[in-house]
Design a protein around this motif. Structure first.
Motif, PDB file in Angstrom:
ATOM      1  N   MET A 139       0.840  -1.207   0.000  1.00 16.37           N
ATOM      2  CA  MET A 139       0.000   0.000   0.000  1.00 16.37           C
ATOM      3  C   MET A 139       0.872   1.252   0.000  1.00 16.37           C
ATOM      4  SD  MET A 139      -2.970  -1.363   2.677  1.00 16.37           S
ATOM      5  CE  MET A 139      -2.949   0.143   3.571  1.00 16.37           C
ATOM      6  N   VAL A 140       1.989   1.192   0.723  1.00 14.39           N
ATOM      7  CA  VAL A 140       2.912   2.334   0.779  1.00 14.39           C
ATOM      8  C   VAL A 140       3.554   2.568  -0.591  1.00 14.39           C
ATOM      9  CG1 VAL A 140       5.090   3.170   1.764  1.00 14.39           C
ATOM     10  CG2 VAL A 140       3.402   2.057   3.244  1.00 14.39           C
ATOM     11  N   PHE A 141       4.118   1.524  -1.182  1.00 12.68           N
ATOM     12  CA  PHE A 141       4.806   1.672  -2.460  1.00 12.68           C
ATOM     13  C   PHE A 141       3.855   2.116  -3.563  1.00 12.68           C
ATOM     14  CE2 PHE A 141       8.327  -1.205  -0.896  1.00 12.68           C
ATOM     15  CZ  PHE A 141       9.308  -0.236  -0.972  1.00 12.68           C
ATOM     16  N   SER A 142       2.635   1.607  -3.566  1.00 17.48           N
ATOM     17  CA  SER A 142       1.682   1.931  -4.623  1.00 17.48           C
ATOM     18  C   SER A 142       1.114   3.337  -4.502  1.00 17.48           C
ATOM     19  CB  SER A 142       0.536   0.916  -4.618  1.00 17.48           C
ATOM     20  OG  SER A 142       1.042  -0.373  -4.859  1.00 17.48           O
ATOM     21  N   TRP A 143       1.282   3.970  -3.362  1.00 14.65           N
ATOM     22  CA  TRP A 143       0.743   5.313  -3.125  1.00 14.65           C
ATOM     23  C   TRP A 143       1.240   6.309  -4.170  1.00 14.65           C
ATOM     24  CZ3 TRP A 143      -3.019   5.896   0.399  1.00 14.65           C
ATOM     25  CH2 TRP A 143      -3.422   7.201   0.719  1.00 14.65           C
ATOM     26  N   GLY A 144       2.410   6.036  -4.739  1.00 10.54           N
ATOM     27  CA  GLY A 144       2.964   6.919  -5.762  1.00 10.54           C
ATOM     28  C   GLY A 144       2.052   7.092  -6.961  1.00 10.54           C
ATOM     29  N   VAL A 145       1.200   6.105  -7.240  1.00  9.19           N
ATOM     30  CA  VAL A 145       0.222   6.238  -8.326  1.00  9.19           C
ATOM     31  C   VAL A 145      -0.652   7.462  -8.079  1.00  9.19           C
ATOM     32  CG1 VAL A 145      -1.911   5.232  -9.251  1.00  9.19           C
ATOM     33  CG2 VAL A 145       0.119   3.810  -8.971  1.00  9.19           C
ATOM     34  N   LEU A 146      -1.117   7.601  -6.847  1.00  6.63           N
ATOM     35  CA  LEU A 146      -2.008   8.708  -6.498  1.00  6.63           C
ATOM     36  C   LEU A 146      -1.284  10.051  -6.604  1.00  6.63           C
ATOM     37  CD1 LEU A 146      -3.684   7.053  -3.376  1.00  6.63           C
ATOM     38  CD2 LEU A 146      -4.446   6.976  -5.760  1.00  6.63           C
ATOM     39  N   VAL A 147      -0.038  10.067  -6.153  1.00 10.68           N
ATOM     40  CA  VAL A 147       0.748  11.309  -6.209  1.00 10.68           C
ATOM     41  C   VAL A 147       1.037  11.688  -7.660  1.00 10.68           C
ATOM     42  CG1 VAL A 147       2.935  12.411  -5.569  1.00 10.68           C
ATOM     43  CG2 VAL A 147       1.771  10.898  -3.938  1.00 10.68           C
ATOM     44  N   GLY A 148       1.530  10.734  -8.434  1.00 11.72           N
ATOM     45  CA  GLY A 148       1.858  11.020  -9.831  1.00 11.72           C
ATOM     46  C   GLY A 148       0.645  11.450 -10.643  1.00 11.72           C
ATOM     47  N   TRP A 149      -0.472  10.746 -10.460  1.00 17.30           N
ATOM     48  CA  TRP A 149      -1.688  11.061 -11.228  1.00 17.30           C
ATOM     49  C   TRP A 149      -2.191  12.463 -10.894  1.00 17.30           C
ATOM     50  CZ3 TRP A 149      -4.586   7.267 -14.195  1.00 17.30           C
ATOM     51  CH2 TRP A 149      -5.745   7.796 -14.781  1.00 17.30           C
ATOM     52  N   THR A 150      -2.310  12.769  -9.589  1.00 18.14           N
ATOM     53  CA  THR A 150      -2.875  14.072  -9.217  1.00 18.14           C
ATOM     54  C   THR A 150      -1.936  15.227  -9.531  1.00 18.14           C
ATOM     55  OG1 THR A 150      -2.155  13.767  -6.930  1.00 18.14           O
ATOM     56  CG2 THR A 150      -4.433  13.185  -7.449  1.00 18.14           C
ATOM     57  N   THR A 151      -0.664  14.934  -9.726  1.00 17.49           N
ATOM     58  CA  THR A 151       0.260  15.973 -10.175  1.00 17.49           C
ATOM     59  C   THR A 151      -0.144  16.466 -11.561  1.00 17.49           C
ATOM     60  OG1 THR A 151       2.081  15.086  -8.870  1.00 17.49           O
ATOM     61  CG2 THR A 151       2.677  16.425 -10.764  1.00 17.49           C
ATOM     62  N   ILE A 152      -0.673  15.583 -12.387  1.00 24.48           N
ATOM     63  CA  ILE A 152      -1.097  15.935 -13.738  1.00 24.48           C
ATOM     64  C   ILE A 152      -2.565  16.325 -13.772  1.00 24.48           C
ATOM     65  CG2 ILE A 152      -1.320  15.083 -16.115  1.00 24.48           C
ATOM     66  CD1 ILE A 152       1.605  15.450 -14.980  1.00 24.48           C
ATOM     67  N   ASP A 153      -3.397  15.556 -13.078  1.00 28.46           N
ATOM     68  CA  ASP A 153      -4.844  15.788 -13.087  1.00 28.46           C
ATOM     69  C   ASP A 153      -5.358  15.784 -11.653  1.00 28.46           C
ATOM     70  OD1 ASP A 153      -7.547  15.902 -13.487  1.00 28.46           O
ATOM     71  OD2 ASP A 153      -7.715  13.979 -14.514  1.00 28.46           O
ATOM     72  N   PRO A 154      -5.526  16.950 -11.044  1.00 27.63           N
ATOM     73  CA  PRO A 154      -5.916  17.008  -9.636  1.00 27.63           C
ATOM     74  C   PRO A 154      -7.366  16.613  -9.347  1.00 27.63           C
ATOM     75  CG  PRO A 154      -5.593  19.222 -10.515  1.00 27.63           C
ATOM     76  CD  PRO A 154      -5.223  18.266 -11.597  1.00 27.63           C
ATOM     77  N   GLU A 155      -8.161  16.403 -10.384  1.00 30.46           N
ATOM     78  CA  GLU A 155      -9.550  15.978 -10.179  1.00 30.46           C
ATOM     79  C   GLU A 155      -9.588  14.484  -9.872  1.00 30.46           C
ATOM     80  OE1 GLU A 155     -12.165  18.090 -10.150  1.00 30.46           O
ATOM     81  OE2 GLU A 155     -10.673  19.672 -10.417  1.00 30.46           O
ATOM     82  N   TYR A 156     -10.533  14.080  -9.014  1.00 30.41           N
ATOM     83  CA  TYR A 156     -10.662  12.660  -8.682  1.00 30.41           C
ATOM     84  C   TYR A 156     -10.982  11.850  -9.930  1.00 30.41           C
ATOM     85  CZ  TYR A 156     -12.429   8.224  -7.162  1.00 30.41           C
ATOM     86  OH  TYR A 156     -12.626   6.875  -7.029  1.00 30.41           O
ATOM     87  N   SER A 157     -10.379  10.679 -10.033  1.00 30.09           N
ATOM     88  CA  SER A 157     -10.624   9.794 -11.167  1.00 30.09           C
ATOM     89  C   SER A 157     -10.745   8.364 -10.664  1.00 30.09           C
ATOM     90  CB  SER A 157      -9.468   9.886 -12.159  1.00 30.09           C
ATOM     91  OG  SER A 157      -9.536   8.848 -13.087  1.00 30.09           O
ATOM     92  N   ALA A 158     -11.806   7.668 -11.078  1.00 32.32           N
ATOM     93  CA  ALA A 158     -11.967   6.258 -10.725  1.00 32.32           C
ATOM     94  C   ALA A 158     -10.823   5.438 -11.312  1.00 32.32           C
ATOM     95  CB  ALA A 158     -13.316   5.746 -11.223  1.00 32.32           C
ATOM     96  N   ALA A 159     -10.333   5.824 -12.488  1.00 31.89           N
ATOM     97  CA  ALA A 159      -9.213   5.105 -13.108  1.00 31.89           C
ATOM     98  C   ALA A 159      -7.975   5.166 -12.221  1.00 31.89           C
ATOM     99  CB  ALA A 159      -8.916   5.676 -14.489  1.00 31.89           C
ATOM    100  N   MET A 160      -7.733   6.315 -11.608  1.00 27.94           N
ATOM    101  CA  MET A 160      -6.600   6.467 -10.700  1.00 27.94           C
ATOM    102  C   MET A 160      -6.748   5.514  -9.513  1.00 27.94           C
ATOM    103  SD  MET A 160      -5.583   9.842  -8.464  1.00 27.94           S
ATOM    104  CE  MET A 160      -7.132   9.813  -7.544  1.00 27.94           C
ATOM    105  N   THR A 161      -7.940   5.434  -8.939  1.00 29.45           N
ATOM    106  CA  THR A 161      -8.186   4.549  -7.803  1.00 29.45           C
ATOM    107  C   THR A 161      -8.003   3.100  -8.207  1.00 29.45           C
ATOM    108  OG1 THR A 161      -9.728   6.147  -6.898  1.00 29.45           O
ATOM    109  CG2 THR A 161      -9.859   3.901  -6.034  1.00 29.45           C
ATOM    110  N   LEU A 162      -8.508   2.712  -9.370  1.00 33.66           N
ATOM    111  CA  LEU A 162      -8.354   1.347  -9.843  1.00 33.66           C
ATOM    112  C   LEU A 162      -6.885   1.022 -10.083  1.00 33.66           C
ATOM    113  CD1 LEU A 162     -11.370   1.054 -12.292  1.00 33.66           C
ATOM    114  CD2 LEU A 162     -11.082  -0.092 -10.074  1.00 33.66           C
ATOM    115  N   LEU A 163      -6.132   1.968 -10.610  1.00 28.97           N
ATOM    116  CA  LEU A 163      -4.705   1.752 -10.818  1.00 28.97           C
ATOM    117  C   LEU A 163      -4.006   1.541  -9.488  1.00 28.97           C
ATOM    118  CD1 LEU A 163      -2.366   1.611 -12.849  1.00 28.97           C
ATOM    119  CD2 LEU A 163      -2.153   4.103 -12.628  1.00 28.97           C
ATOM    120  N   TYR A 164      -4.358   2.318  -8.496  1.00 31.29           N
ATOM    121  CA  TYR A 164      -3.775   2.143  -7.159  1.00 31.29           C
ATOM    122  C   TYR A 164      -4.094   0.751  -6.612  1.00 31.29           C
ATOM    123  CZ  TYR A 164      -2.978   2.477  -2.162  1.00 31.29           C
ATOM    124  OH  TYR A 164      -2.568   2.223  -0.876  1.00 31.29           O
ATOM    125  N   LEU A 165      -5.349   0.366  -6.724  1.00 26.12           N
ATOM    126  CA  LEU A 165      -5.755  -0.945  -6.201  1.00 26.12           C
ATOM    127  C   LEU A 165      -5.069  -2.079  -6.960  1.00 26.12           C
ATOM    128  CD1 LEU A 165      -9.541  -0.289  -5.585  1.00 26.12           C
ATOM    129  CD2 LEU A 165      -7.708  -0.411  -3.889  1.00 26.12           C
TER     130      LEU A 165
END
Length: 195
Positions: free
Chosen positions: A169-195
């Motif tokens: 969970m710690v290592f995968s958190w970077g998905v959320l950081v990297g994604w929101t750096t480009i697109d700060p709006e919530y995205s279900a795709a971002m959450t699915l990628l994290y999971l």
């Protein structure tokens, strides 16, 4: 059913968890324990932290426009993975002394004092802070939230049989950081990628 044989060689001059070869062997003698404390001899850890960040940036559509951000996230991954390892060893220093695989770690062996380890941790976090300032506000908040997961990890080994799930969970958190750096709006795709 095939039979597999495992061949292991034991060399008395190399303890499995700590190696003074390669990059570490090129460093000045005084710097080696600090590099080992941050696990700079084991780059797989920062790759595991970096790639989710890079995938987050790329899949949010920023790979070509924000290659500079990918480089910042690489630097942050190296620094913060190192900081996480130093923090882990500070918390586990007494346990590490009792385990053959970890007793040669710099804190457990006495090669680095606890006070010096805290100073090294602060320097690594300062590098992470420089990277943190490159993020937009949404990504900054998400990156800060990861600190709770990182701080809890050493204690997961004491309360659960599956601390590696927590570490995932710690290592995968970077998905959320990297994604929101480009697109700060919530995205279900971002959450699915994290999971």
């Amino acid at each position: 059913m095939p039979t597999y044989r495992v061949f292991m060689t034991t060399r008395p001059d190399i303890v499995p968890d700590t190696e003074y070869r390669g990059f570490i062997g090129l460093l000045p003698t005084a710097a080696r324990p600090y590099a080992l404390l941050a696990r700079l001899d084991r780059p797989i850890g920062w790759w595991l932290l970096f790639w989710p960040c890079a995938w987050g940036v790329a899949l949010a559509g920023g790979a070509l426009q924000r290659w500079d951000m990918i480089l910042w996230l690489l630097l942050g991954s190296i620094a913060m993975r190192g900081a996480g390892c130093v923090y882990n060893d500070i918390i586990d220093r007494d346990l590490d002394k009792k385990v053959e695989r970890t007793r040669s770690r710099p804190l457990a062996s006495g090669a680095v004092s606890t006070k010096a380890a805290w100073v090294w941790l602060i320097l690594l976090c300062a590098t992470g802070l420089i990277v943190w300032w490159q993020l937009n506000m949404a990504a900054k908040l998400i990156a800060l939230a990861s600190l709770a997961l990182v701080a809890a990890y050493p204690f997961m080994k004491r309360i659960t049989w599956w601390p590696q799930v927590w570490l995932g969970m710690v290592f995968s958190w970077g998905v959320l950081v990297g994604w929101t750096t480009i697109d700060p709006e919530y995205s279900a795709a971002m959450t699915l990628l994290y999971l």
